[in-house]
Design a protein around this motif. Structure first.
Motif, PDB file in Angstrom:
ATOM      1  N   PRO A   1       1.067  16.604  -6.853  1.00 35.38           N
ATOM      2  CA  PRO A   1       2.029  15.508  -7.021  1.00 35.38           C
ATOM      3  C   PRO A   1       3.452  16.047  -7.174  1.00 35.38           C
ATOM      4  N   THR A   2       4.430  15.262  -6.721  1.00 38.53           N
ATOM      5  CA  THR A   2       5.836  15.621  -6.843  1.00 38.53           C
ATOM      6  C   THR A   2       6.506  14.757  -7.918  1.00 38.53           C
ATOM      7  N   ASP A   3       7.795  14.980  -8.113  1.00 39.75           N
ATOM      8  CA  ASP A   3       8.556  14.142  -9.045  1.00 39.75           C
ATOM      9  C   ASP A   3       8.533  12.681  -8.592  1.00 39.75           C
ATOM     10  N   ASP A   4       8.507  12.461  -7.286  1.00 42.26           N
ATOM     11  CA  ASP A   4       8.426  11.085  -6.780  1.00 42.26           C
ATOM     12  C   ASP A   4       7.111  10.433  -7.197  1.00 42.26           C
ATOM     13  N   ALA A   5       6.058  11.228  -7.298  1.00 44.49           N
ATOM     14  CA  ALA A   5       4.778  10.687  -7.761  1.00 44.49           C
ATOM     15  C   ALA A   5       4.896  10.241  -9.214  1.00 44.49           C
ATOM     16  N   THR A   6       5.560  11.051 -10.028  1.00 40.62           N
ATOM     17  CA  THR A   6       5.789  10.685 -11.431  1.00 40.62           C
ATOM     18  C   THR A   6       6.547   9.368 -11.511  1.00 40.62           C
ATOM     19  N   LYS A   7       7.531   9.214 -10.642  1.00 40.56           N
ATOM     20  CA  LYS A   7       8.308   7.963 -10.614  1.00 40.56           C
ATOM     21  C   LYS A   7       7.427   6.792 -10.190  1.00 40.56           C
ATOM     22  N   LEU A   8       6.603   6.996  -9.162  1.00 42.49           N
ATOM     23  CA  LEU A   8       5.730   5.932  -8.683  1.00 42.49           C
ATOM     24  C   LEU A   8       4.762   5.495  -9.782  1.00 42.49           C
TER      25      LEU A   8
ATOM     26  N   MET B   1       0.849  -1.194   0.000  1.00 43.66           N
ATOM     27  CA  MET B   1       0.000   0.000   0.000  1.00 43.66           C
ATOM     28  C   MET B   1       0.887   1.246   0.000  1.00 43.66           C
ATOM     29  N   THR B   2       0.556   2.221  -0.847  1.00 37.82           N
ATOM     30  CA  THR B   2       1.322   3.461  -0.888  1.00 37.82           C
ATOM     31  C   THR B   2       0.382   4.659  -1.016  1.00 37.82           C
ATOM     32  N   THR B   3       0.930   5.830  -0.728  1.00 37.38           N
ATOM     33  CA  THR B   3       0.218   7.092  -0.952  1.00 37.38           C
ATOM     34  C   THR B   3       0.988   7.896  -1.981  1.00 37.38           C
ATOM     35  N   MET B   4       0.307   8.498  -2.925  1.00 34.64           N
ATOM     36  CA  MET B   4       0.948   9.309  -3.951  1.00 34.64           C
ATOM     37  C   MET B   4       1.825  10.380  -3.305  1.00 34.64           C
ATOM     38  N   PRO B   5       3.136  10.394  -3.580  1.00 45.47           N
ATOM     39  CA  PRO B   5       4.003  11.442  -3.020  1.00 45.47           C
ATOM     40  C   PRO B   5       3.494  12.824  -3.410  1.00 45.47           C
ATOM     41  N   ASN B   6       3.503  13.736  -2.460  1.00 43.03           N
ATOM     42  CA  ASN B   6       2.907  15.047  -2.699  1.00 43.03           C
ATOM     43  C   ASN B   6       3.567  16.104  -1.850  1.00 43.03           C
ATOM     44  N   GLU B   7       3.261  17.337  -2.148  1.00 41.09           N
ATOM     45  CA  GLU B   7       3.728  18.470  -1.346  1.00 41.09           C
ATOM     46  C   GLU B   7       2.622  19.519  -1.340  1.00 41.09           C
ATOM     47  N   TYR B   8       2.666  20.402  -0.333  1.00 42.14           N
ATOM     48  CA  TYR B   8       1.621  21.420  -0.246  1.00 42.14           C
ATOM     49  C   TYR B   8       1.754  22.426  -1.387  1.00 42.14           C
TER      50      TYR B   8
END
Length: 528
Positions: free
Chosen positions: A356-363, A339-346
């Motif tokens: 979404p962040t660059d890590d979200a793009t990678k995920l 289980m994961t949560t989409m990486p994000n920032e405020y």
């Protein structure tokens, strides 16, 4: 009159004993284990659809369950904007991508009572829970990605399949609004636009569905590290009240757990997503380990609750189809569910919203490329089978070069397509030309071709530039051999393939379904 189902309909034997067999060759203990395996199925959602296959009591009952299911269109965005279907692996297997949606609709007295907010009765529903469930092509692992409801996304144009109303595209709005723009098919279209992942199915449930399913299951164990009461001085909160330690929640209390923000960690939607992951993981273990689910009465109750609770796309619109899906899901070991949560920032403009962040793009790339998020994949060869069709002479291969060097933070490199087309011409590809139109941003350089008769030509172009065969892709979006210069080749005359990092970002907050020690941290201001 015979009640036997038609050839394409599941029979009671199919629903109850397709995998268990009818003999007693293995003795009573073996039969018991078989029965237990047969009934312990799951759907990786709060719906527990997996036990439907064992609940049938005859063809008429099967038809009754089918009648319970609600159906809606899978994707109501523009067909041209759909993400490409995932190609099969070498064994001919394809992954499954299923969007799980929790609706906050106040469209009935029961949902209104459970959800509160009287002023919202009959208003457009919001998709307050959204999770993308990915089952690997070889069925060895499963990944779930949650998107916080406060995420700002671009919602594409959606057309209501019932009324024909066209909802124009919106930019930078909360993702949960997608459901109210024609139905769950708009949520699917929004996910595909953001992730470029082709979604095969969706499942949606509302407040009353969560309650009825939790009751039918018999309770799901959850844990808090302190006593908690989710209610502040202004009355905000889900009302969840639990003692420190593990409690089996069901009914309304299960819904409260899934909706709680105030009192869990920092009170954000991210904390709520973590609590939802813990609930789902516990439910998976409960269904796979609890032998009491062999009770026919409980199974019947689960079947009724699940089919009444669900809205699905036509591809999952019968009990037989749900049963087949359950058969695929049960192949995945609990220890390989992540289980994961989409990486994000405020967001810097809208307070309290995230992006979404660059890590979200990678995920999203890892999911799109069917790479396990638990890091336990066996090493795979990424080289595709070379074409058996010989390439034409270099000077006879027409190549269109596109500039896809733009990134989220950098603009495209001016004249890059012309530069690379010149490199090809110097190597003898005299029919290479630059495409001056804007090209979509591409993370890595690709060579695309539209049909098998041009695969050899595309591979020859790639070889001449040192581009790996794995970057040669068949695509119906091009009319001839097309070189897309990606963000990994913004400068220089020699292409160097980047080292691929396939590790799940730490910011995805991964949680394994076999983790029995997970426990939600309680904000001291909400303890008692």
């Amino acid at each position: 009159m015979s009640l036997a189902p038609k050839a394409d309909q599941a029979t009671p034997a199919d629903l109850g004993g397709r995998h268990g067999g009818g003999g007693r060759r293995g003795g009573r203990g073996t039969d018991s284990r078989r029965r237990r395996r047969r009934v312990l199925r799951w759907s990786a959602t709060v719906l527990a659809v997996v036990i439907l296959g064992t609940a049938g009591a005859g063809y008429l009952y099967y038809q009754h369950l089918n009648g319970n299911l609600k159906k809606d269109d899978l994707n109501i965005g523009d067909a041209k904007d759909r993400a490409a279907k995932t190609e099969a692996n070498a064994a001919g297997q394809t992954p499954l991508n299923i969007l799980l949606i929790g609706s906050d609709a106040r469209d009935s007295k029961e949902n209104q009572k459970l959800g509160g907010a009287r002023e919202t009765f009959g208003a457009a529903p919001l998709a307050d829970v959204q999770m993308l469930l990915h089952v690997s092509a070889d069925r060895t692992n499963m990944s779930v990605v949650s998107m916080p409801r406060d995420t700002l996304v671009d919602i594409p144009k959606c057309t209501d399949p019932d009324s024909g109303e066209v909802h124009e595209a919106l930019d930078r709005v909360m993702t949960n609004r997608s459901l109210g723009r024609g139905g769950p098919g708009c949520a699917v279209a929004t996910w595909e636009k953001l992730t470029d992942i082709h979604i095969d199915h969706f499942m949606m449930i509302d407040f009353s569905g969560v309650v009825s399913m939790a009751d039918a299951i018999g309770g799901v164990p959850v844990c808090v590290d302190k006593n908690i009461e989710s209610r502040d001085s202004k009355g905000h909160g889900s009302g969840l009240k639990l003692e420190k330690g593990t409690t089996y929640v069901k009914g309304k209390q299960a819904l409260q757990w899934l909706r709680t923000r105030y009192g869990f960690e920092d009170g954000s939607d991210l904390a709520r997503a973590k609590a939802q992951h813990m609930y789902m993981n516990s439910m998976v273990r409960q269904l796979r380990e609890n032998a009491t689910l062999s009770n026919p009465g409980k199974l019947r109750s689960l079947a009724e609750s699940a089919t009444n609770a669900l809205t699905v796309d036509p591809g999952l619109g019968t009990v037989a189809k749900l049963y087949d899906l359950a058969g695929e899901l049960k192949k995945v070991p609990t220890s390989r569910i992540t289980m994961t949560t989409m990486p994000n920032e405020y967001d810097t403009i809208q307070t309290g919203r995230v992006v979404p962040t660059d890590d979200a793009t990678k995920l999203f790339r890892l999911v799109r490329e069917d790479i396990a998020l638990d890091g336990k994949d066996k090493k795979k060869t990424t080289e595709e089978k070379a074409s058996t069709d010989p390439a034409a002479a270099d000077g006879e291969i027409a190549v269109q070069v596109q500039n896809g060097t733009r990134t989220d933070i950098l603009g495209p490199v001016s004249g890059r397509a012309t530069t690379v087309a010149g490199l090809l011409a110097d190597k003898g590809f005299t029919q290479a030309v630059a495409d001056g139109s804007a090209a979509p941003a591409t993370e890595t350089t690709l060579v695309r071709y539209p049909s098998a008769d041009l695969q050899g030509d595309a591979e020859r172009v790639a070889k001449a530039l040192g581009i790996p065969t794995s970057a040669v892709k068949k695509s119906t979006d091009v009319s001839g051999v097309t070189l897309v210069v990606g963000a990994d080749w913004r400068e220089g005359t020699a292409y160097k393939a980047p080292k691929q990092d396939d590790k799940t970002p730490k910011t995805a907050d991964a949680l394994n379904a076999s983790d029995t020690k997970a426990c939600m941290k309680v904000d001291p201001d909400f303890t008692w």
